[in-house]
Scaffold this motif. Structure first.
Motif, PDB file in Angstrom:
ATOM      1  N   ASN A  60     -20.936 -26.782 -92.232  1.00  0.00           N
ATOM      2  CA  ASN A  60     -20.957 -25.419 -92.729  1.00  0.00           C
ATOM      3  C   ASN A  60     -20.660 -25.307 -94.218  1.00  0.00           C
ATOM      4  O   ASN A  60     -21.164 -24.424 -94.894  1.00  0.00           O
ATOM      5  N   SER A  61     -19.787 -26.221 -94.696  1.00  0.00           N
ATOM      6  CA  SER A  61     -19.490 -26.164 -96.125  1.00  0.00           C
ATOM      7  C   SER A  61     -20.771 -26.433 -96.890  1.00  0.00           C
ATOM      8  O   SER A  61     -21.549 -27.313 -96.539  1.00  0.00           O
ATOM      9  N   ALA A  62     -20.998 -25.671 -97.976  1.00  0.00           N
ATOM     10  CA  ALA A  62     -22.242 -25.801 -98.726  1.00  0.00           C
ATOM     11  C   ALA A  62     -22.371 -27.223 -99.253  1.00  0.00           C
ATOM     12  O   ALA A  62     -21.582 -27.636-100.092  1.00  0.00           O
ATOM     13  N   PRO A  63     -23.307 -27.985 -98.708  1.00  0.00           N
ATOM     14  CA  PRO A  63     -23.455 -29.372 -99.159  1.00  0.00           C
ATOM     15  C   PRO A  63     -24.181 -29.403-100.509  1.00  0.00           C
ATOM     16  O   PRO A  63     -24.888 -28.472-100.861  1.00  0.00           O
ATOM     17  N   ILE A  64     -23.954 -30.505-101.244  1.00  0.00           N
ATOM     18  CA  ILE A  64     -24.699 -30.653-102.487  1.00  0.00           C
ATOM     19  C   ILE A  64     -26.085 -31.162-102.134  1.00  0.00           C
ATOM     20  O   ILE A  64     -26.227 -32.188-101.457  1.00  0.00           O
ATOM     21  N   ALA A  65     -27.109 -30.422-102.552  1.00  0.00           N
ATOM     22  CA  ALA A  65     -28.480 -30.818-102.230  1.00  0.00           C
ATOM     23  C   ALA A  65     -28.831 -32.103-102.972  1.00  0.00           C
ATOM     24  O   ALA A  65     -28.344 -32.343-104.085  1.00  0.00           O
ATOM     25  N   ALA A  66     -29.653 -32.952-102.343  1.00  0.00           N
ATOM     26  CA  ALA A  66     -30.114 -34.175-103.005  1.00  0.00           C
ATOM     27  C   ALA A  66     -30.960 -33.787-104.214  1.00  0.00           C
ATOM     28  O   ALA A  66     -30.808 -34.343-105.295  1.00  0.00           O
ATOM     29  N   ILE A  67     -31.845 -32.864-103.988  1.00  0.00           N
ATOM     30  CA  ILE A  67     -32.734 -32.390-105.049  1.00  0.00           C
ATOM     31  C   ILE A  67     -32.752 -30.880-105.016  1.00  0.00           C
ATOM     32  O   ILE A  67     -32.823 -30.293-103.938  1.00  0.00           O
ATOM     33  N   ALA A  87     -50.466 -26.080-112.563  1.00  0.00           N
ATOM     34  CA  ALA A  87     -50.406 -26.970-111.403  1.00  0.00           C
ATOM     35  C   ALA A  87     -49.291 -26.546-110.460  1.00  0.00           C
ATOM     36  O   ALA A  87     -49.436 -26.642-109.250  1.00  0.00           O
ATOM     37  N   VAL A  88     -48.177 -26.088-111.030  1.00  0.00           N
ATOM     38  CA  VAL A  88     -47.046 -25.661-110.208  1.00  0.00           C
ATOM     39  C   VAL A  88     -46.558 -24.329-110.754  1.00  0.00           C
ATOM     40  O   VAL A  88     -46.399 -24.179-111.962  1.00  0.00           O
ATOM     41  N   GLN A  89     -46.348 -23.366-109.843  1.00  0.00           N
ATOM     42  CA  GLN A  89     -45.948 -22.031-110.296  1.00  0.00           C
ATOM     43  C   GLN A  89     -44.567 -21.667-109.792  1.00  0.00           C
ATOM     44  O   GLN A  89     -44.368 -21.530-108.593  1.00  0.00           O
ATOM     45  N   ASN A  90     -43.630 -21.550-110.714  1.00  0.00           N
ATOM     46  CA  ASN A  90     -42.318 -20.959-110.436  1.00  0.00           C
ATOM     47  C   ASN A  90     -41.762 -21.394-109.074  1.00  0.00           C
ATOM     48  O   ASN A  90     -41.540 -20.577-108.193  1.00  0.00           O
ATOM     49  N   LEU A  91     -41.547 -22.671-108.943  1.00  0.00           N
ATOM     50  CA  LEU A  91     -41.218 -23.245-107.637  1.00  0.00           C
ATOM     51  C   LEU A  91     -39.704 -23.383-107.458  1.00  0.00           C
ATOM     52  O   LEU A  91     -39.011 -23.884-108.343  1.00  0.00           O
ATOM     53  N   ASP A  92     -39.218 -22.922-106.312  1.00  0.00           N
ATOM     54  CA  ASP A  92     -37.817 -23.153-105.937  1.00  0.00           C
ATOM     55  C   ASP A  92     -37.831 -24.026-104.695  1.00  0.00           C
ATOM     56  O   ASP A  92     -38.585 -23.754-103.759  1.00  0.00           O
ATOM     57  N   LEU A  93     -36.987 -25.058-104.701  1.00  0.00           N
ATOM     58  CA  LEU A  93     -37.028 -25.981-103.560  1.00  0.00           C
ATOM     59  C   LEU A  93     -35.680 -26.683-103.463  1.00  0.00           C
ATOM     60  O   LEU A  93     -35.131 -27.141-104.466  1.00  0.00           O
ATOM     61  N   VAL A  94     -35.161 -26.751-102.252  1.00  0.00           N
ATOM     62  CA  VAL A  94     -33.922 -27.491-102.030  1.00  0.00           C
ATOM     63  C   VAL A  94     -34.192 -28.572-100.988  1.00  0.00           C
ATOM     64  O   VAL A  94     -34.728 -28.278 -99.919  1.00  0.00           O
ATOM     65  N   ILE A  95     -33.873 -29.795-101.333  1.00  0.00           N
ATOM     66  CA  ILE A  95     -34.057 -30.904-100.383  1.00  0.00           C
ATOM     67  C   ILE A  95     -32.681 -31.478-100.093  1.00  0.00           C
ATOM     68  O   ILE A  95     -31.921 -31.809-101.018  1.00  0.00           O
ATOM     69  N   ASN A  96     -32.367 -31.556 -98.813  1.00  0.00           N
ATOM     70  CA  ASN A  96     -31.011 -31.937 -98.428  1.00  0.00           C
ATOM     71  C   ASN A  96     -30.805 -33.446 -98.470  1.00  0.00           C
ATOM     72  O   ASN A  96     -31.753 -34.231 -98.403  1.00  0.00           O
ATOM     73  N   ASP A  97     -29.531 -33.812 -98.532  1.00  0.00           N
ATOM     74  CA  ASP A  97     -29.159 -35.213 -98.563  1.00  0.00           C
ATOM     75  C   ASP A  97     -29.526 -35.877 -97.243  1.00  0.00           C
ATOM     76  O   ASP A  97     -29.266 -35.321 -96.176  1.00  0.00           O
ATOM     77  N   VAL A 153     -34.413 -29.077-112.984  1.00  0.00           N
ATOM     78  CA  VAL A 153     -34.398 -30.057-111.902  1.00  0.00           C
ATOM     79  C   VAL A 153     -32.967 -30.561-111.759  1.00  0.00           C
ATOM     80  O   VAL A 153     -32.370 -31.027-112.733  1.00  0.00           O
ATOM     81  N   LEU A 154     -32.432 -30.443-110.571  1.00  0.00           N
ATOM     82  CA  LEU A 154     -31.072 -30.935-110.328  1.00  0.00           C
ATOM     83  C   LEU A 154     -31.141 -32.102-109.362  1.00  0.00           C
ATOM     84  O   LEU A 154     -31.787 -32.028-108.319  1.00  0.00           O
ATOM     85  N   LEU A 155     -30.461 -33.194-109.725  1.00  0.00           N
ATOM     86  CA  LEU A 155     -30.339 -34.354-108.835  1.00  0.00           C
ATOM     87  C   LEU A 155     -28.882 -34.446-108.459  1.00  0.00           C
ATOM     88  O   LEU A 155     -28.038 -34.625-109.336  1.00  0.00           O
ATOM     89  N   ALA A 156     -28.596 -34.296-107.159  1.00  0.00           N
ATOM     90  CA  ALA A 156     -27.219 -34.317-106.682  1.00  0.00           C
ATOM     91  C   ALA A 156     -26.351 -33.383-107.515  1.00  0.00           C
ATOM     92  O   ALA A 156     -25.256 -33.730-107.939  1.00  0.00           O
ATOM     93  N   GLY A 157     -26.894 -32.200-107.816  1.00  0.00           N
ATOM     94  CA  GLY A 157     -26.130 -31.199-108.533  1.00  0.00           C
ATOM     95  C   GLY A 157     -26.148 -31.359-110.050  1.00  0.00           C
ATOM     96  O   GLY A 157     -25.686 -30.495-110.773  1.00  0.00           O
ATOM     97  N   GLN A 158     -26.727 -32.473-110.555  1.00  0.00           N
ATOM     98  CA  GLN A 158     -26.734 -32.709-112.000  1.00  0.00           C
ATOM     99  C   GLN A 158     -28.080 -32.322-112.591  1.00  0.00           C
ATOM    100  O   GLN A 158     -29.122 -32.673-112.035  1.00  0.00           O
ATOM    101  N   ASP A 159     -28.030 -31.676-113.742  1.00  0.00           N
ATOM    102  CA  ASP A 159     -29.269 -31.272-114.408  1.00  0.00           C
ATOM    103  C   ASP A 159     -29.906 -32.501-115.061  1.00  0.00           C
ATOM    104  O   ASP A 159     -29.340 -33.104-115.964  1.00  0.00           O
ATOM    105  N   VAL A 160     -31.087 -32.885-114.598  1.00  0.00           N
ATOM    106  CA  VAL A 160     -31.770 -34.055-115.167  1.00  0.00           C
ATOM    107  C   VAL A 160     -33.092 -33.641-115.815  1.00  0.00           C
ATOM    108  O   VAL A 160     -33.928 -34.501-116.114  1.00  0.00           O
ATOM    109  N   ARG A 198     -38.337 -32.094 -92.371  1.00  0.00           N
ATOM    110  CA  ARG A 198     -38.868 -30.817 -92.813  1.00  0.00           C
ATOM    111  C   ARG A 198     -40.117 -31.072 -93.654  1.00  0.00           C
ATOM    112  O   ARG A 198     -40.271 -32.122 -94.268  1.00  0.00           O
ATOM    113  N   VAL A 199     -40.984 -30.064 -93.650  1.00  0.00           N
ATOM    114  CA  VAL A 199     -42.242 -30.179 -94.382  1.00  0.00           C
ATOM    115  C   VAL A 199     -42.417 -28.937 -95.248  1.00  0.00           C
ATOM    116  O   VAL A 199     -42.122 -27.823 -94.792  1.00  0.00           O
ATOM    117  N   ALA A 200     -42.867 -29.162 -96.485  1.00  0.00           N
ATOM    118  CA  ALA A 200     -43.269 -28.031 -97.319  1.00  0.00           C
ATOM    119  C   ALA A 200     -44.780 -28.082 -97.455  1.00  0.00           C
ATOM    120  O   ALA A 200     -45.324 -29.112 -97.825  1.00  0.00           O
TER     121      ALA A 200
END
Lengths: 344, 301, 388
Positions: free
Chosen positions: A4-11, A25-35, A67-74, A210-212
């Motif tokens: 339940n605790s908000a996990p840090i997303a992988a991406i 090619a890509v328009q204003n995309l929001d996406l969370v991929i879990n660990d 783009v965030l990787l494990a919560g870090q801005d890369v 999961r699939v997008a």
């Protein structure tokens, strides 16, 4: 996924756009991929899925967004500063190096000593079951073997996320099915996030947590394979993931007495001998115009009154020896519960 | 009417003969090959091998010192003179040095240009750059060499450009020769390297970066090893063309001479000696080619 | 690339093969028939000459003495110019030319190899007007048989840039013992025959070497010349054989002092500020001869050309353009006597001070019999060694 605790997303992608000149090619995309997730990006070619992968890997800079990787801005970091690794569509093995040198490359550029890195590379090769091939050149390997070397090379540096860009595209059907199983096993064993790009919906459904579904630079729908299949939210998803019969708003109203456009899977439709009306269902008369035997089932194309063609899949179950021939008059029954409303 | 009745007859006979020949050629692979290769092989043997042999034999002749008439008794006099004569050794070493320097300079200039062309430029710019690289080849060799003579002159552009920096034009000499030859052969070095780079998929460079290699490491560990054959292919051009050149050094080389000049000096009055001198670059090139054959560079030509 | 080298080589060997067959068929034939009368002209004639000897107006419309010949005889002229005597001999051996204008360092070689034919001077009316001191000389005749008719003669001068070489030189020492003052800007003629220029200098400055003829050097004397030239080499900016190259070098100041021809001096712009002198030591020079190929395809037109070029008007035009003394006194009427005097035309005493190019041979040309002299092959070798 992770409690339940908000996990840090992988991406995490926030408002990512990418344009090549005038082409978006890509328009204003929001996406969370879990660990630890096996995540697939599915879509036809040109839908933007590979571009998103390349933005995550750092090969393409995003035009805007974060783009965030494990919560870090890369967002502005080079590929070699990102803790992700890629398996390329063409494998991208270094032709002048042996298999072992290829696999050890990531360790070599990290300054790990020769004996240590060879040890780890051999371990990785064992994991992909390529022991004994370490002294060969990539040109001396089969497609499937190259694929495994590419996998071993990417995982030997222990990334948090593995990106796979249509890695099975160049393999023949049998080998592809075998590799699908191995990929899934590998992901479980390593416990890291896999992001898998494919245009093959079956592959995506088989492998993924999961699939997008991508279309024209946007995500049409994100969900588990079951959600996508059972509850496609748009006509595009309904058509692209599996086969669907689509009823437009007017067709739905006139034929099925439904208020909005909807879809129904061919295997959900029943054949009836008479026009006898059923509760919570519509029965439509029609004529078989095509009957295709596909082993485990028979696919029928039925033209209902008014000219609309409906696809029906009849499972070859024991006892149903009924033959359906071309030209035969039949009735089909579509239950309201099987209808999935489609967002416009 | 005769005219017309004759036509179909002909029309049948000729194809029948042609068909028989075709069938024969189809079934006899060796015969087919022989016929196919006869012309090019004759050319090869006559022009290349026979010419080389003639050169070798000529080197073994001698000459009447007064009339320049060739005497056909075989002697190693000229070959020995060339092998032991100090002036020939000096000039051969100078020529070799110039050829190596031209090759190194050209390769160093060609690498970034070819890299930009193959990997960075847009497809449109890429086409324009290829044309730009090839463009100088349309101008005559002499025009370009004389252009450099005027550029490098005391009152030339080079002097004008360098004067504010407190430098002088190198003037005519070995430096000028290297600059001019380097300019002349640069397209021949850029093109093979460009072609070699084109054959390196971008994904390899991305994969290297992806696996954690910095750009410099990628160039060193992935790009350069893969480019070695292409670089060698390019170097064969600049090296061999320089080994055989005598015109540029005549125009901008000041008082210096290269092997080609010794050949040119002797070709009128002492052909056998000229042939013996000409064997030096042939031998050097032969050695070089033998050495690089193993690298696979020759497949890149 | 393989093909490129091989092509060059094959071209060389093709030339070799040509030369071989050419030599084999051209046996020196003292018994060859000298024509006694001229036949019908052939319509074309092919000439090989120093630059400036055959002008048809294409270089400068003011200088054209070929068109008149073509009008008079109907022989259309094709011509090629060359830069050194060595180039001339190798070109002429191809057999592509009917006529050659050759200097003394080439003529004897052409006669000895049988490439040129003996002449019947009776068929060349203008020959009668030629200065006697130019006729039947060692460089144009053998055993009294005439092989060439004189064209003109002149000296290899010393050219210098007035604003750089001060004071104005009077001696060759500015290119030899004092050449270091102009290091990198000294120029010299690029041919083995230039060794004779050093010998002329040594004749005046090192009398102990006992050089009496700069073309008759024994090994010791040659070595002294070689040493002098090697010392000069250090200061030489470039050697020239293409006269356009020298013009450009003096125009830009890349060369400031060195040997030259009068024609080059005449071609320099006023801006270049050059002067040219005949130094006190004397100088090498040339007395050029027109000769006919023993394999001439157009012998009648060739005879017509020899007659034409020694006719006063044409001879005046050609030698005046090149900047040398004409072969015939009557030419001075067309050149202007003052011009003729500036070239010392007809001045036998002056002409005797010029050491005309001739081919060095083993039999010393100065008459010495106690030593063997160095021949042209040795000079060629030495020249390569000097240039290094």
């Amino acid at each position: 996924m992770a409690g339940n605790s908000a996990p840090i997303a992988a991406i995490e992608l926030v408002g990512v756009s990418k344009s090549f000149g005038a082409v978006t090619a890509v328009q204003n995309l929001d996406l969370v991929i879990n660990d630890g997730e096996f995540f697939s990006m599915l879509g036809p070619s040109g839908s933007g899925k590979t571009t998103v992968l390349r933005i995550i890997a750092g090969f393409e800079p995003a035009t805007s967004g974060t783009v965030l990787l494990a919560g870090q801005d890369v967002t502005s970091k080079a590929p070699f500063d990102r803790d992700v690794n890629t398996v390329f569509q063409d494998y991208a093995l270094f032709p002048h190096m042996t298999v072992l040198e290829n696999v050890a490359y990531g360790l070599r550029v990290r300054g790990i000593g020769k004996s240590e890195r060879n040890l780890q590379a051999l371990e990785a090769l064992r994991m992909v079951r390529l022991e004994g091939f370490e002294d060969r050149k990539p040109s001396e390997l089969s497609g499937g073997q190259r694929q495994r070397v590419a996998l071993a090379r990417a995982v030997v540096v222990k990334p948090k996320v593995l990106l796979l860009d249509e890695p099975l595209g160049a393999l023949d059907l049998k080998l592809r099915e075998q590799m699908q199983i191995e990929l899934k096993e590998l992901q479980r064993k390593l416990g890291i996030t896999f992001i898998f790009v494919t245009h093959d919906q079956e592959e995506a459904l088989t492998l993924s947590d999961r699939v997008a579904v991508f279309n024209q630079g946007r995500i049409e729908q994100i969900g588990t394979p079951r959600q996508l299949y059972e509850r496609p939210e748009s006509e595009f998803v309904a058509r692209f993931v599996g086969t669907s019969n689509i009823f437009s708003e007017s067709e739905a109203a006139s034929l099925l007495a439904q208020p909005e456009a909807c879809s129904v899977r061919p295997e959900k439709i029943e054949m009836r001998p008479s026009s006898q009306s059923q509760k919570d269902a519509s029965v439509l008369p029609g004529k078989i115009i095509e009957s295709i035997y596909i082993g485990s089932a028979t696919r029928l194309i039925i033209e209902i009154d008014g000219g609309k063609k409906i696809s029906v899949l009849r499972q070859a179950s024991a006892g149903s020896e009924t033959n359906f021939d071309r030209g035969q008059q039949v009735f089909i029954e579509i239950r309201n519960a099987d209808l999935v409303p489609i967002k416009k | 009417m005769d005219k017309y009745s004759a036509l179909p007859k002909q029309g049948v006979e000729t194809p029948a003969l042609a068909r028989r020949i075709s069938t024969l050629l189809y079934s006899k692979v060796k015969l087919r090959l022989t016929l196919l290769l006869a012309a090019p092989l004759t050319w090869l043997v006559l022009v290349y091998i026979a010419a080389l042999l003639a050169l070798l034999v000529t080197a073994l002749y001698s000459v009447d010192s007064y009339t320049s008439q060739i005497q056909t008794q075989l002697t190693f006099k000229n070959v020995l003179k060339v092998l032991t004569g100090q002036v020939y050794q000096t000039v051969a070493l100078r020529t070799l040095g110039i050829a190596l320097l031209v090759t190194i300079v050209d390769t160093l200039i060609a690498l970034p240009i070819a890299f930009y062309m193959a990997k960075i430029a847009s497809p449109r710019l890429q086409r324009l750059l290829v044309i730009a690289v090839l463009m100088p080849l349309w101008a005559s060799y002499l025009v370009k060499a004389y252009a450099w003579r005027s550029v490098l002159s005391n009152e030339g552009i080079m002097q004008w450009l360098l004067r504010p920096l407190g430098l002088d034009t190198p003037g005519y000499g070995i430096t000028a020769t290297i600059i001019t030859l380097g300019y002349l052969w640069l397209p021949y070095v850029i093109l093979p390297i460009y072609a070699g780079l084109e054959r390196v998929p971008n994904s390899l460079l991305e994969a290297s970066g992806d696996l954690g290699a910095k750009t410099s490491t990628t160039l060193r560990l992935v790009m350069l090893p893969m480019l070695v054959p292409a670089i060698i292919a390019g170097s064969i051009f600049s090296f061999s063309l320089t080994m055989g050149d005598y015109i540029t050094v005549n125009i901008v080389g000041g008082a210096n001479q290269m092997l080609g000049n010794l050949v040119a000096t002797n070709v009128g009055n002492n052909l056998p000696l000229a042939a013996a001198i000409a064997l030096i670059p042939v031998l050097i090139m032969f050695g070089y080619l033998t050495a690089v054959r193993k690298t696979g560079a020759l497949e890149n030509l | 690339m393989i093909s490129k080298t091989a092509m060059k080589l094959s071209a060389l060997t093709a030339a070799a093969a040509l030369a071989l067959t050419g030599c084999a068929s051209a046996t020196p034939s003292p018994t060859s028939t000298v024509p006694t009368a001229l036949g019908k002209t052939e319509g074309t004639v092919s000439l090989l000459a120093w630059p400036g000897y055959v002008e048809d107006g294409s270089n400068d419309p003011a200088y054209d003495w070929v068109s008149k010949f073509e009008d008079q005889t109907g022989c259309m002229v094709t011509s090629k110019s060359y830069g050194t005597s060595d180039e001339a001999t190798s070109l002429f051996k191809t057999g592509d030319y009917d006529v050659v204008a050759a200097s003394g360092d080439a003529t004897l070689r052409l006669i000895a190899s049988g490439d040129v034919a003996e002449l019947n001077t009776d068929l060349i009316p203008s020959y009668a007007g030629v200065y006697d001191f130019l006729k039947a000389k060692p460089w144009n005749s053998v055993d009294g048989k005439v092989y060439g008719v004189p064209h003109g003669y002149g000296a290899n001068l010393l050219m210098y840039k007035k604003d750089v070489v001060k004071p104005a030189p009077t001696s060759w020492d500015v290119v030899f013992d004092k050449s270091s003052a102009y290091k990198g800007k000294v120029t010299a003629y690029d041919s083995p025959i230039y060794i004779a220029d050093a010998a002329v200098y040594l004749m005046a400055h090192n009398p102990e070497l006992n050089i009496t003829d700069p073309y008759a050097l024994d090994e010791t004397q040659l070595q002294a010349a070689i040493d002098l030239l090697k010392a000069q080499r250090v200061n030489v900016g470039e050697y020239w054989s293409d006269y356009l190259k020298e013009i450009q070098a003096f125009e830009t100041g890349d060369s400031v002092v060195g040997t030259t021809w009068q024609v080059i001096v005449n071609s320099m712009s006023a801006k270049a500020k050059v002067g040219a002198i005949l130094p006190t030591e004397g100088a090498t020079g040339w007395s050029d001869s027109w000769m006919i190929s023993s394999k001439a395809k157009s012998p009648n037109c060739a005879y017509k050309w020899l007659d034409y070029i020694d006719s006063p008007e044409a001879n005046a035009a050609a030698t005046g353009y090149f900047g040398e003394a004409p072969a015939t006194a009557a030419a001075c009427e067309f050149m202007g006597q003052d011009v003729c005097d500036s070239y010392h035309a007809g001045d036998e005493a002056y002409a005797a001070k010029i050491y005309y190019w001739t081919t060095p041979i083993a039999n010393c040309l100065d008459g010495r019999t106690d030593v063997e002299c160095t021949d042209y092959a040795r000079w060629t070798e030495a020249w390569q060694e000097i240039k290094g």
